[in-house]
Design an enzyme around this catalytic site. Structure first.
Site, PDB file in Angstrom:
ATOM      1  N   LYS A   1     -74.401  -9.777 -24.140  1.00 51.74           N
ATOM      2  CA  LYS A   1     -74.165  -9.560 -22.847  1.00 51.74           C
ATOM      3  C   LYS A   1     -73.435  -8.206 -22.726  1.00 51.74           C
ATOM      4  O   LYS A   1     -73.449  -7.687 -21.734  1.00 51.74           O
ATOM      5  CB  LYS A   1     -73.632 -10.756 -22.160  1.00 51.74           C
ATOM      6  CG  LYS A   1     -74.532 -11.995 -22.075  1.00 51.74           C
ATOM      7  CD  LYS A   1     -74.019 -13.067 -21.604  1.00 51.74           C
ATOM      8  CE  LYS A   1     -74.028 -13.229 -20.067  1.00 51.74           C
ATOM      9  NZ  LYS A   1     -73.662 -14.578 -19.475  1.00 51.74           N
TER      10      LYS A   1
ATOM     11  N   ASP B   1     -74.551 -14.004 -12.672  1.00 48.47           N
ATOM     12  CA  ASP B   1     -73.675 -15.066 -13.078  1.00 48.47           C
ATOM     13  C   ASP B   1     -73.128 -15.505 -11.644  1.00 48.47           C
ATOM     14  O   ASP B   1     -72.826 -16.596 -11.531  1.00 48.47           O
ATOM     15  CB  ASP B   1     -72.977 -15.081 -14.247  1.00 48.47           C
ATOM     16  CG  ASP B   1     -73.797 -15.060 -15.552  1.00 48.47           C
ATOM     17  OD1 ASP B   1     -74.903 -15.667 -15.480  1.00 48.47           O
ATOM     18  OD2 ASP B   1     -73.296 -14.470 -16.559  1.00 48.47           O
TER      19      ASP B   1
END
Ligand code: ATR
Length: 277
Positions: free
Chosen positions: A70, A107
């Site tokens: 990520k 997110d």
């Protein structure tokens, strides 16, 4: 991509077999009768920079990104959204027609949409939030809570220095609380969020004393396996409004699915059930 090609998307991780994202996207593709495939793709860290730019040539329109890639994808991407920059990680990639890789982080969006859907009358401005944990998930949660107007965030983490670092990055609305004091600040909180892995199947249980939880407070656990963690079970017994972590996983998938496959999917009980199967 020309119209006669079938769009492909992937979740990229190492390992990746545990990911529930293929179930989510696969369910929506079938539900909406769309052409497209979504697959798990295990890429070793030292091959990421080489393989990622080649996916578009193979027909991929984008990808989700999971551990451990990520942060690394931010160095490879050509365009990075402000929210991904702020969080320091990306979970959603779009391979643009001009060959450039666009990196976003959904997110925080998934986190807040989950709470909004579960507790529609929750008002972020009414009072402080308590956040457990200072890892990558915490960064997304903090950025989003500040963005929607939570007046103060009491941040507590086993390793205090990581919480101090987040305060440095996010500013004075964050107040760091000693991990051993975490139970003592719960009575102030209108919102409690666990971003640690405590309570997850196979991980240690959360030991923070929970008797201070305020009835009516919103309590959200990012852990979704098990669905009802000890934190959520105790919160429910205390009269709190509980929000499990599965919804965040589903909501964070929405922007990517819409960009790649052209339809904004709905998060409902049916997709929850499909993922839990
Ligand atoms: P993520 O990106 O999913 O947030 P992470 O960066 O590994 O993952 O962060 C995991 C979080 O869970 C951290 O806040 C971690 O606390 P530390 O910073 O002290 O490591 C927390 N965590 C994990 N195991 C823990 C444990 N046994 N007790 C307390 N906190 C724990």
């Amino acid at each position: 991509m020309s119209d006669n090609k079938i769009p492909l998307a992937a979740v990229i991780g190492h390992p990746v077999a545990h990911s529930k994202s293929p179930n989510v996207h696969g369910y929506w593709l079938r539900k909406y009768g769309l052409k497209g495939h979504y697959i798990p793709m295990d890429i070793e860290p030292d091959k990421l920079a080489d393989l990622l730019p080649r996916l578009a040539d193979l027909g991929f329109v984008g990808a989700n990104v999971t551990i451990p890639h990520k942060e690394k994808v931010m160095e490879i991407a050509d365009l990075i959204t402000d929210r991904a920059t702020l969080i320091g990680a990306a979970n959603t990639l779009i391979f643009r027609k001009d060959g450039r890789i666009h990196a976003d982080n959904t997110d925080g969006y998934g986190f807040i949409e989950n709470i909004r859907q579960a507790v529609p009358d929750w008002n972020p401005r009414t009072g402080p939030a308590v956040v457990f944990g200072a890892g990558g998930a915490s960064r997304a949660v903090l950025a989003t809570l500040l963005d929607v107007g939570v007046p103060q965030i009491l941040l507590t983490n086993r390793t205090r220095i990581r919480a101090e670092k987040l305060k440095e990055d996010f500013g004075n609305r964050i107040q760091v609380v000693e991990w051993v004091q975490a139970g003592n600040v719960l009575e102030d909180a209108d919102l409690v969020v666990n971003t640690t892995s405590l309570g997850m199947t196979g991980k240690p249980e959360m030991r923070v004393p929970l008797d201070g939880l305020k009835p009516g407070a919103v309590v959200n656990d990012l852990v979704y396996s098990p669905l009802k963690t000890r934190l959520l079970a105790t919160a429910e017994e205390s009269g709190c409004r509980v929000v499990d972590g599965l919804g965040m996983l589903l909501h964070q998938a929405v922007p990517g699915f819409e960009r790649w496959f052209g339809k904004r999917p709905v998060v409902d009980d049916a997709v929850r059930a499909a993922v839990l199967r």
